[in-house]
Write an enzyme that holds these catalytic residues in place. Structure first.
Site, PDB file in Angstrom:
ATOM      1  N   SER A  37      -4.625   2.857   1.847  1.00 40.02           N
ATOM      2  CA  SER A  37      -3.697   3.958   2.101  1.00 40.02           C
ATOM      3  C   SER A  37      -3.939   5.127   1.144  1.00 40.02           C
ATOM      4  O   SER A  37      -4.194   4.949  -0.037  1.00 40.02           O
ATOM      5  CB  SER A  37      -2.251   3.467   1.963  1.00 40.02           C
ATOM      6  OG  SER A  37      -2.034   2.903   0.685  1.00 40.02           O
ATOM      7  N   GLY A  38      -3.856   6.329   1.693  1.00 38.38           N
ATOM      8  CA  GLY A  38      -3.983   7.542   0.898  1.00 38.38           C
ATOM      9  C   GLY A  38      -5.398   7.932   0.534  1.00 38.38           C
ATOM     10  O   GLY A  38      -5.597   8.959  -0.120  1.00 38.38           O
ATOM     11  N   TYR A  48      -5.493   2.335   6.753  1.00 34.05           N
ATOM     12  CA  TYR A  48      -4.070   2.361   6.452  1.00 34.05           C
ATOM     13  C   TYR A  48      -3.538   3.795   6.445  1.00 34.05           C
ATOM     14  O   TYR A  48      -4.303   4.761   6.566  1.00 34.05           O
ATOM     15  CB  TYR A  48      -3.815   1.676   5.118  1.00 34.05           C
ATOM     16  CG  TYR A  48      -3.999   0.179   5.188  1.00 34.05           C
ATOM     17  CD1 TYR A  48      -2.949  -0.657   5.538  1.00 34.05           C
ATOM     18  CD2 TYR A  48      -5.236  -0.390   4.931  1.00 34.05           C
ATOM     19  CE1 TYR A  48      -3.118  -2.033   5.619  1.00 34.05           C
ATOM     20  CE2 TYR A  48      -5.415  -1.772   5.006  1.00 34.05           C
ATOM     21  CZ  TYR A  48      -4.348  -2.584   5.359  1.00 34.05           C
ATOM     22  OH  TYR A  48      -4.529  -3.945   5.445  1.00 34.05           O
ATOM     23  N   HIS A  49      -2.232   3.937   6.285  1.00 28.12           N
ATOM     24  CA  HIS A  49      -1.573   5.237   6.410  1.00 28.12           C
ATOM     25  C   HIS A  49      -2.066   6.238   5.353  1.00 28.12           C
ATOM     26  O   HIS A  49      -2.484   5.876   4.259  1.00 28.12           O
ATOM     27  CB  HIS A  49      -0.059   5.078   6.303  1.00 28.12           C
ATOM     28  CG  HIS A  49       0.377   4.228   5.150  1.00 28.12           C
ATOM     29  ND1 HIS A  49       0.301   2.854   5.171  1.00 28.12           N
ATOM     30  CD2 HIS A  49       0.857   4.544   3.937  1.00 28.12           C
ATOM     31  CE1 HIS A  49       0.732   2.362   4.030  1.00 28.12           C
ATOM     32  NE2 HIS A  49       1.067   3.361   3.258  1.00 28.12           N
ATOM     33  N   GLY A  50      -2.008   7.507   5.714  1.00 31.88           N
ATOM     34  CA  GLY A  50      -2.337   8.575   4.792  1.00 31.88           C
ATOM     35  C   GLY A  50      -3.812   8.809   4.557  1.00 31.88           C
ATOM     36  O   GLY A  50      -4.184   9.570   3.658  1.00 31.88           O
TER      37      GLY A  50
END
Length: 219
Positions: A126-127, A99-101
């Site tokens: 994410s992250g 996922y993003h980040g």
């Protein structure tokens, strides 16, 4: 690896995907991975400056930075994707979801493997920051915003900073997809349970000390 199988793999992990054409035109993760297939070929054929230039071009349009030297298996799904960084010596297995980040980053300037080695069917929320030449073994789950600096066992779910194991899946459900690597019990519940256990240990130690003092003084 089939161009169409990579597109079709999106339907298994993203209910928002409605058609092959939509994935082809509108998914930056798909664009970034396809661009990487080309730049990785260039990298392996000593066209390294050209590979780096094209990878930066892909980064500009997708927001996803994949070094041409990284090795990526089939059906990598990068959802949303903005801010994803995958380092030069990283390896990613088959059917991985990112996922993003997310960062697959290095912690050393020495030659050799400096980046994470990711197994098959891994999900990275994410992250999350995965740092150093560590192994995320098959079927592991990394919770959102976790910081992972040591090897992760197969099927394990990791959360927190630094990441700790909170749940381990049975081997026969290792390939079950869970968005954002979510788990049934949240991190706060795990923290409270750990605190309760620690309090009991301290109370038991205090009782033991009191008993010893009474025996010593004869009271």
């Amino acid at each position: 690896m089939s161009f169409w199988s990579e597109i079709d793999s999106y339907f298994q992990r993203d209910p928002a995907a409605k058609s092959r054409l939509e994935v082809f035109l509108c998914y930056p993760g798909f664009h970034a991975v396809r661009a990487h297939r080309m730049t990785h070929w260039m990298w392996n054929n000593n066209l390294r400056l050209l590979a780096r230039w094209f990878s930066q071009f892909a980064r500009f349009f997708t927001g996803i930075e994949i070094h041409p030297g990284a090795k990526i298996g089939k059906n990598l799904f990068i959802d949303h994707g903005m801010g994803v960084v995958i380092g030069e010596t990283a390896t990613i297995g088959d059917n991985v979801t990112i996922y993003h980040g997310v960062t697959l980053g290095g912690t050393s300037s020495k030659p050799g493997i400096r980046h994470p080695q990711v197994g098959n069917n891994v999900i990275i929320g994410s992250g999350a920051q995965i740092l150093g030449p560590i192994y995320l073994n098959d079927g592991s789950r990394i919770g959102s915003n976790a910081v992972v600096v040591k090897d992760v066992p197969a099927g394990a779910t990791m959360v927190g900073i630094p990441a700790r194991e909170v749940k381990k899946k049975d081997e026969d459900v290792c390939e079950v997809f869970t968005p954002y690597a979510t788990i049934e019990s949240d991190g706060m519940a795990a923290e409270l349970e750990a605190l309760k256990t620690r309090i009991k240990e301290l109370e038991a130690r205090e009782d033991s000390a009191d008993t010893a003092e009474k025996w010593r003084t004869g009271t």
